[in-house]
Design a protein around this motif. Structure first.
Motif, PDB file in Angstrom:
ATOM      1  N   SER A 104      28.645 106.311  21.248  1.00  0.00           N
ATOM      2  CA  SER A 104      29.467 106.677  20.093  1.00  0.00           C
ATOM      3  C   SER A 104      30.240 105.473  19.565  1.00  0.00           C
ATOM      4  CB  SER A 104      30.442 107.797  20.472  1.00  0.00           C
ATOM      5  OG  SER A 104      29.755 108.989  20.773  1.00  0.00           O
ATOM      6  N   LEU A 105      30.796 104.666  20.480  1.00  0.00           N
ATOM      7  CA  LEU A 105      31.565 103.492  20.056  1.00  0.00           C
ATOM      8  C   LEU A 105      30.667 102.440  19.410  1.00  0.00           C
ATOM      9  CD1 LEU A 105      34.051 103.144  23.051  1.00  0.00           C
ATOM     10  CD2 LEU A 105      34.447 104.202  20.811  1.00  0.00           C
ATOM     11  N   LYS A 106      29.407 102.391  19.816  1.00  0.00           N
ATOM     12  CA  LYS A 106      28.467 101.471  19.174  1.00  0.00           C
ATOM     13  C   LYS A 106      28.144 101.915  17.748  1.00  0.00           C
ATOM     14  CE  LYS A 106      26.200  99.449  23.226  1.00  0.00           C
ATOM     15  NZ  LYS A 106      24.947  99.348  24.010  1.00  0.00           N
ATOM     16  N   ILE A 107      28.228 103.210  17.493  1.00  0.00           N
ATOM     17  CA  ILE A 107      28.067 103.690  16.122  1.00  0.00           C
ATOM     18  C   ILE A 107      29.272 103.275  15.286  1.00  0.00           C
ATOM     19  CG2 ILE A 107      27.957 105.774  14.691  1.00  0.00           C
ATOM     20  CD1 ILE A 107      26.352 107.088  16.964  1.00  0.00           C
ATOM     21  N   VAL A 108      30.459 103.376  15.880  1.00  0.00           N
ATOM     22  CA  VAL A 108      31.667 102.930  15.191  1.00  0.00           C
ATOM     23  C   VAL A 108      31.621 101.428  14.934  1.00  0.00           C
ATOM     24  CG1 VAL A 108      34.177 102.680  15.415  1.00  0.00           C
ATOM     25  CG2 VAL A 108      33.068 104.801  16.149  1.00  0.00           C
ATOM     26  N   THR A 109      31.222 100.674  15.979  1.00  0.00           N
ATOM     27  CA  THR A 109      31.199  99.210  15.882  1.00  0.00           C
ATOM     28  C   THR A 109      29.991  98.653  16.618  1.00  0.00           C
ATOM     29  OG1 THR A 109      33.623  99.263  16.024  1.00  0.00           O
ATOM     30  CG2 THR A 109      32.547  97.090  16.130  1.00  0.00           C
ATOM     31  N   PRO A 110      28.879  98.397  15.920  1.00  0.00           N
ATOM     32  CA  PRO A 110      27.758  97.723  16.574  1.00  0.00           C
ATOM     33  C   PRO A 110      28.199  96.346  17.084  1.00  0.00           C
ATOM     34  CG  PRO A 110      27.097  98.655  14.454  1.00  0.00           C
ATOM     35  CD  PRO A 110      28.598  98.743  14.518  1.00  0.00           C
ATOM     36  N   GLY A 111      27.716  95.971  18.248  1.00  0.00           N
ATOM     37  CA  GLY A 111      28.026  94.642  18.764  1.00  0.00           C
ATOM     38  C   GLY A 111      29.239  94.571  19.669  1.00  0.00           C
ATOM     39  N   ILE A 112      29.832  95.707  20.020  1.00  0.00           N
ATOM     40  CA  ILE A 112      30.956  95.678  20.953  1.00  0.00           C
ATOM     41  C   ILE A 112      30.495  95.145  22.310  1.00  0.00           C
ATOM     42  CG2 ILE A 112      32.352  97.491  19.917  1.00  0.00           C
ATOM     43  CD1 ILE A 112      31.042  99.460  21.904  1.00  0.00           C
ATOM     44  N   ARG A 113      31.447  94.576  23.053  1.00  0.00           N
ATOM     45  CA  ARG A 113      31.168  94.158  24.420  1.00  0.00           C
ATOM     46  C   ARG A 113      31.813  95.158  25.359  1.00  0.00           C
ATOM     47  NH1 ARG A 113      33.487  90.851  28.404  1.00  0.00           N
ATOM     48  NH2 ARG A 113      35.286  90.290  27.117  1.00  0.00           N
ATOM     49  N   VAL A 114      31.050  95.597  26.384  1.00  0.00           N
ATOM     50  CA  VAL A 114      31.503  96.654  27.286  1.00  0.00           C
ATOM     51  C   VAL A 114      31.405  96.203  28.727  1.00  0.00           C
ATOM     52  CG1 VAL A 114      31.147  99.052  28.031  1.00  0.00           C
ATOM     53  CG2 VAL A 114      30.726  98.424  25.634  1.00  0.00           C
ATOM     54  N   GLU A 115      32.452  96.451  29.489  1.00  0.00           N
ATOM     55  CA  GLU A 115      32.448  96.274  30.930  1.00  0.00           C
ATOM     56  C   GLU A 115      32.847  97.595  31.565  1.00  0.00           C
ATOM     57  OE1 GLU A 115      33.939  91.614  31.162  1.00  0.00           O
ATOM     58  OE2 GLU A 115      35.380  93.243  31.453  1.00  0.00           O
ATOM     59  N   SER A 116      32.257  97.940  32.699  1.00  0.00           N
ATOM     60  CA  SER A 116      32.622  99.207  33.337  1.00  0.00           C
ATOM     61  C   SER A 116      32.632  99.062  34.847  1.00  0.00           C
ATOM     62  CB  SER A 116      31.666 100.330  32.921  1.00  0.00           C
ATOM     63  OG  SER A 116      30.360 100.075  33.388  1.00  0.00           O
ATOM     64  N   ARG A 117      33.387  99.943  35.474  1.00  0.00           N
ATOM     65  CA  ARG A 117      33.515  99.940  36.928  1.00  0.00           C
ATOM     66  C   ARG A 117      33.903 101.335  37.396  1.00  0.00           C
ATOM     67  NH1 ARG A 117      38.788  97.949  39.903  1.00  0.00           N
ATOM     68  NH2 ARG A 117      38.233  98.378  42.073  1.00  0.00           N
ATOM     69  N   LEU A 118      33.246 101.811  38.429  1.00  0.00           N
ATOM     70  CA  LEU A 118      33.568 103.101  39.017  1.00  0.00           C
ATOM     71  C   LEU A 118      34.478 102.891  40.215  1.00  0.00           C
ATOM     72  CD1 LEU A 118      33.076 106.210  39.155  1.00  0.00           C
ATOM     73  CD2 LEU A 118      31.187 105.693  40.733  1.00  0.00           C
ATOM     74  N   ILE A 119      35.620 103.585  40.236  1.00  0.00           N
ATOM     75  CA  ILE A 119      36.526 103.562  41.372  1.00  0.00           C
ATOM     76  C   ILE A 119      36.477 104.941  42.011  1.00  0.00           C
ATOM     77  CG2 ILE A 119      38.890 103.212  42.172  1.00  0.00           C
ATOM     78  CD1 ILE A 119      39.395 101.551  39.650  1.00  0.00           C
ATOM     79  N   ALA A 120      35.993 105.020  43.224  1.00  0.00           N
ATOM     80  CA  ALA A 120      35.862 106.293  43.923  1.00  0.00           C
ATOM     81  C   ALA A 120      36.297 106.122  45.373  1.00  0.00           C
ATOM     82  CB  ALA A 120      34.428 106.812  43.842  1.00  0.00           C
ATOM     83  N   HIS A 121      36.893 107.157  45.938  1.00  0.00           N
ATOM     84  CA  HIS A 121      37.370 107.116  47.322  1.00  0.00           C
ATOM     85  C   HIS A 121      36.178 107.028  48.263  1.00  0.00           C
ATOM     86  CE1 HIS A 121      39.993 107.773  50.700  1.00  0.00           C
ATOM     87  NE2 HIS A 121      39.302 108.835  51.105  1.00  0.00           N
ATOM     88  N   GLY A 122      36.265 106.108  49.194  1.00  0.00           N
ATOM     89  CA  GLY A 122      35.212 105.956  50.199  1.00  0.00           C
ATOM     90  C   GLY A 122      33.968 105.300  49.657  1.00  0.00           C
TER      91      GLY A 122
END
Length: 235
Positions: free
Chosen positions: A217-235
């Motif tokens: 959805s955000l790429k539709i708003v702004t093509p070319g965005i840079r994205v970083e992601s990380r999952l934080i989960a217990h254990g």
């Protein structure tokens, strides 16, 4: 080196690897997980026909307030002493507020995904963020910036309340109930931090799928965005 020759590091250097969740929070809900996403280079704007379609589609496919994923958040609120009938988890409040309000392109995008999947999603403007995001049990001394009756003010969380905070103060009270005015997403937001929060029975696979949908959805708003992601989960 003179100031004219100094290298100034741009604001987009936000390190999502430094974000952390206090063990005192996971002790309340060991099933808690959060998908943190840094999105850089947004060109936000007012609600338009695209985001109105997202909101309308979400109204047709939203989970109910009785969905087990929503009830899990009410249980989490009770675990730290909050009364979810008075201060509702964000997703609980949204699914009871149909049609969804029109805010701006970015907020419309994540609100639509929130109600379809039954998970809270928060968005923070990194231009107004100070230091690293962390989820903690409050001391009660954290300043929380509000506007009441049109006037700016400072509130404070209760001792033991679960809050997101940065170096300046609390950025979201009662886990995901209410965001401070300082870091909210506006039409001027360029770099943003998104927090997608999960409790069982939502699976981690569905959490990741919701994150993928948000990126699309955000790429539709702004093509070319840079994205970083990380999952934080217990254990």
């Amino acid at each position: 080196m003179s100031s004219a020759g100094a290298c100034v590091r741009p604001k987009l250097w936000y390190v999502i690897e430094d974000i952390w969740v206090d063990p005192a929070v996971t002790a309340l809900r060991p099933d808690f997980a959060v998908l943190v996403m840094g999105v850089y280079g947004l060109r936000n704007g007012p609600t338009d026909d695209r985001s109105r379609a997202w909101l309308a589609g979400a109204a047709d496919s939203a989970v109910s307030a009785e969905d087990p994923k929503v009830e899990a958040w009410r249980e989490a609120y009770r675990a730290f002493g909050a009364k979810p009938q008075r201060t509702r988890p964000s997703v609980d409040a949204l699914v009871r507020r149909m049609p969804l309000p029109e805010i701006n392109l970015v907020v419309d995008a994540y609100n639509a995904i929130s109600v379809r999947h039954g998970l809270p999603i928060g968005g923070e403007d990194l231009a107004h963020y100070e230091g690293t995001a962390r989820l903690i049990r409050a001391t009660g001394e954290e300043p929380f910036e509000v506007v009441e009756k049109g006037e700016p003010g400072i509130d404070h969380p209760e001792i033991g309340e679960v809050v997101w905070r940065d170096d300046r103060g609390a950025t979201c009270r009662r886990w995901n109930w209410r965001q401070c005015v300082r870091t909210r997403i506006t039409e001027e937001t360029v770099d943003a931090l998104f927090l997608l929060e999960r409790l069982a029975p939502m699976s981690l696979e569905e959490l990741r799928a919701a994150g993928d949908e948000l990126v699309e959805s955000l790429k539709i708003v702004t093509p070319g965005i840079r994205v970083e992601s990380r999952l934080i989960a217990h254990g």
